[in-house]
Design an enzyme around this catalytic site. Structure first.
Site, PDB file in Angstrom:
ATOM      1  N   ASP A  84      -6.876 -26.344  30.231  1.00 32.16           N
ATOM      2  CA  ASP A  84      -7.608 -27.599  30.037  1.00 32.16           C
ATOM      3  C   ASP A  84      -7.619 -28.358  31.371  1.00 32.16           C
ATOM      4  OD1 ASP A  84      -5.017 -28.752  30.262  1.00 32.16           O
ATOM      5  OD2 ASP A  84      -4.744 -28.559  28.101  1.00 32.16           O
ATOM      6  N   ASP A  86      -7.151 -32.064  33.301  1.00 29.44           N
ATOM      7  CA  ASP A  86      -6.617 -33.420  33.171  1.00 29.44           C
ATOM      8  C   ASP A  86      -7.083 -34.256  34.355  1.00 29.44           C
ATOM      9  OD1 ASP A  86      -4.796 -32.766  30.887  1.00 29.44           O
ATOM     10  OD2 ASP A  86      -3.966 -31.417  32.378  1.00 29.44           O
ATOM     11  N   ASP A 162       6.233 -34.112  36.360  1.00 27.58           N
ATOM     12  CA  ASP A 162       7.421 -33.281  36.130  1.00 27.58           C
ATOM     13  C   ASP A 162       7.751 -32.343  37.290  1.00 27.58           C
ATOM     14  OD1 ASP A 162       5.172 -31.801  35.498  1.00 27.58           O
ATOM     15  OD2 ASP A 162       5.820 -31.227  33.485  1.00 27.58           O
TER      16      ASP A 162
HETATM   17  P1  ATP Z   1      -1.243 -26.530  30.849  1.00 27.84           P
HETATM   18  O1  ATP Z   1      -2.333 -27.489  30.450  1.00 27.84           O
HETATM   19  O2  ATP Z   1      -1.706 -25.296  31.507  1.00 27.84           O
HETATM   20  O3  ATP Z   1      -0.260 -26.290  29.767  1.00 27.84           O
HETATM   21  P2  ATP Z   1      -0.447 -28.728  32.537  1.00 27.84           P
HETATM   22  O4  ATP Z   1       0.408 -28.755  33.765  1.00 27.84           O
HETATM   23  O5  ATP Z   1      -1.838 -29.198  32.692  1.00 27.84           O
HETATM   24  O6  ATP Z   1      -0.381 -27.257  31.988  1.00 27.84           O
HETATM   25  P3  ATP Z   1      -0.201 -30.667  30.454  1.00 27.84           P
HETATM   26  O7  ATP Z   1       0.749 -30.689  29.321  1.00 27.84           O
HETATM   27  O8  ATP Z   1      -1.642 -30.503  30.185  1.00 27.84           O
HETATM   28  O9  ATP Z   1       0.310 -29.547  31.432  1.00 27.84           O
HETATM   29  O10 ATP Z   1       0.054 -32.017  31.275  1.00 27.84           O
HETATM   30  C1  ATP Z   1      -0.775 -32.407  32.354  1.00 27.84           C
HETATM   31  C2  ATP Z   1       0.061 -32.953  33.497  1.00 27.84           C
HETATM   32  O11 ATP Z   1       0.768 -34.115  33.053  1.00 27.84           O
HETATM   33  C3  ATP Z   1       1.141 -32.014  34.003  1.00 27.84           C
HETATM   34  O12 ATP Z   1       0.650 -31.110  34.961  1.00 27.84           O
HETATM   35  C4  ATP Z   1       2.138 -32.969  34.601  1.00 27.84           C
HETATM   36  O13 ATP Z   1       1.727 -33.394  35.868  1.00 27.84           O
HETATM   37  C5  ATP Z   1       2.056 -34.163  33.662  1.00 27.84           C
HETATM   38  N1  ATP Z   1       3.067 -34.068  32.584  1.00 27.84           N
HETATM   39  C6  ATP Z   1       2.893 -33.537  31.345  1.00 27.84           C
HETATM   40  N2  ATP Z   1       4.010 -33.624  30.614  1.00 27.84           N
HETATM   41  C7  ATP Z   1       4.919 -34.240  31.394  1.00 27.84           C
HETATM   42  C8  ATP Z   1       6.271 -34.637  31.208  1.00 27.84           C
HETATM   43  N3  ATP Z   1       6.911 -34.389  30.073  1.00 27.84           N
HETATM   44  N4  ATP Z   1       6.890 -35.262  32.234  1.00 27.84           N
HETATM   45  C9  ATP Z   1       6.242 -35.517  33.396  1.00 27.84           C
HETATM   46  N5  ATP Z   1       4.992 -35.164  33.627  1.00 27.84           N
HETATM   47  C10 ATP Z   1       4.316 -34.539  32.648  1.00 27.84           C
HETATM   48 MG    MG Z   2      -3.280 -29.412  31.166  1.00 23.56          MG
END
Ligand code: ATP
Ligand code: MG
Length: 456
Positions: A84, A86, A162
């Site tokens: 996805d 963001d 994170d």
């Molecule tokens: P994917 O969508 O492939 O699972 P992602 O890195 O995009 O991976 P998401 O859960 O969509 O993960 O979250 C988007 C972004 O928000 C992350 O890349 C991170 O920068 C931030 N993020 C998400 N969850 C947390 C958390 N628990 N603590 C700190 N930052 C977070």
């Molecule tokens: Mg994501």
């Protein structure tokens, strides 16, 4: 290759600009970011979702800061397809809502704007500052963040994310990549590194342990040493995470094509115990083989773009515990069906204390388990009633998996169920008759033998 030339360029450029300052894991604001200009990287808008671009451009048109961030940037840099996209901006959620008709605000702990385009949702988050900049508001006594809605600058936002690989920003104004935390280096070296002090950041949000495992499994990256050590010391913190949040996180671990690698890491870090205590307790060789095989199949189905039922996955992850219970209950005076019903109910009830599995999944999970007893009994024409049952296919697949993983005395049963699905109705009736009469014959033989022994 495009990606490697990108890295050569970035490395050269970054070495030239080297200030000698250690920007990795600084953990506080006020340092110059590393900016990689559009001609120094290979991240292309062609690979981004058109909807994400629409959101980025509209924010820009309204004069807000507008960046692609997180998995979208990380995965594109690695040549993967992001799950996805963001977006991060300095517009507040309310301001975002005013810009988009198709927008909903969600979340209490973390207020976000979701912009809907058919089935695709673009998540738009307002830049946030770290919780200590909010004077400790929204933090529990043991350091866990329960509300995280203090807005900040791009730089604040980078440091409260994170992992370094998740804190890279693609700027829609000049198409550069902004890196405050050393994420590019870590992508290059295949490292999952937490931003700031590992223990503090895990205390703030223990789910980050599962996220570390998930990204290490997905990207085949190594978990950086201090993070690895801190996870091992702090696993107990997971027990304080709301059970509803864990349900989603576990699905993310297992439903994105890296289930087996995630499972291996959960075992390695002893995290399994804090998600599926009963499984961890009764995990023997056969149970481990069963789960491994189920996860190999799950990963394969995802690769083939076939659907996965979360109920099947959870039923498989808990099977070692259910099997253990059924073995215990078989010693009591119960029918096979009762044994499976009671075992399933008991395991699910205990599991709900760790992970809140919604009823819409809990019910089919129990059905898959009790169907194991129904598939085994095959009395009269009962098998014919099972064939059209909505849970038959999943339960049959489950039975095959059990056989494959070494559970004994299931071969004949599996072959029988495989054959009955391929023959016509007349043949099906004959097959049913044959199993039933086969059992009667044996019974008669036994009675005869018993009589004989009584008389002799
Ligand atoms: P994917 O969508 O492939 O699972 P992602 O890195 O995009 O991976 P998401 O859960 O969509 O993960 O979250 C988007 C972004 O928000 C992350 O890349 C991170 O920068 C931030 N993020 C998400 N969850 C947390 C958390 N628990 N603590 C700190 N930052 C977070
Ligand atoms: Mg994501």
């Amino acid at each position: 290759m495009k990606l490697s030339t990108f890295w050569q360029r970035v490395t050269r450029k970054r070495k030239n600009r080297k200030t000698g300052r250690d920007v990795i894991n600084r953990g506080t604001a006020n340092s110059a970011p590393n900016i990689i200009n559009r001609n120094e990287h290979a991240l292309s808008r062609k690979e981004m979702s058109e909807h994400a671009l629409k959101v980025l451009y509209r924010l820009k048109k309204a004069r807000y800061e507008s960046f692609l961030v997180g998995g979208g940037v990380r995965d594109l840099l690695l040549g993967l397809h992001p799950k996805d996209f963001d977006v991060a901006t300095n517009a507040t959620p309310e301001q975002v809502r005013k810009l988009f008709g198709n927008c909903r605000l969600i979340g209490r702990r973390f207020r976000l704007a979701h912009v809907h385009f058919g089935r695709e949702i673009i998540e738009v988050a307002t830049f946030r500052a770290s919780h200590d900049q909010a004077g400790g508001e929204g933090v529990t006594r043991d350091g866990m963040i329960v509300r995280d809605n203090v807005y900040g600058t791009l730089e604040d936002d980078a440091w409260r994310r994170d992992f370094t690989v998740n804190a890279l920003y693609y700027n829609i104004y000049d198409f550069s990549i902004v890196d405050y935390t050393g994420g590019l280096n870590d992508i290059e070296n295949k490292v999952i590194r937490i931003i700031g002090d590992a223990t503090e950041r895990l205390q703030e949000d223990p789910v980050r342990m599962l996220r570390a495992v998930r990204f290490a499994a997905k990207l085949n990256f190594k978990i950086e040493e201090s993070l690895s050590a801190s996870i091992k010391k702090n696993i107990h913190l997971l027990d304080g995470v709301p059970v509803a949040r864990l349900f989603e996180e576990v699905l993310k671990l297992f439903l994105h094509g890296h289930a087996l690698a995630s499972y291996e890491l959960l075992k390695e870090y002893d995290l399994l115990k804090h998600l599926f205590a009963q499984t961890a307790e009764h995990l023997d060789e056969a149970g481990d083989k069963f789960i491994t095989q189920a996860l190999i199949n799950t990963d394969l189905r995802i690769k083939q773009k076939k659907p996965i039922a979360p109920a099947f996955l959870y039923a498989a992850l808990l099977w070692p515990a259910v099997r253990y219970q059924t073995k215990k209950l078989k010693q009591e005076d119960l029918s096979l069906l009762q044994v499976y019903q009671i075992a399933g109910q008991d395991v699910l009830e205990k599991q709900l204390k760790q992970i809140l599995i919604p009823k819409r999944f809990g019910i089919p999970m129990r059905e898959i388990w009790t169907m194991q007893a129904r598939l085994a009994s095959r009395k009269g024409k009962r098998p014919l009633k099972l064939l059209p049952h909505p849970r038959f296919r999943a339960s049959y697949d489950f039975l095959l998996l059990r056989e494959q993983s070494g559970e004994t005395q299931l071969k004949e049963l599996c072959d029988w169920w495989t054959t009955i699905q391929t023959v016509d109705e007349e043949q099906q009736l004959i097959m049913c008759k044959n199993v039933s009469s086969g059992k009667k014959k044996n019974k008669r033989k036994k009675t005869f033998k018993n009589n004989k022994s009584k008389t002799s």
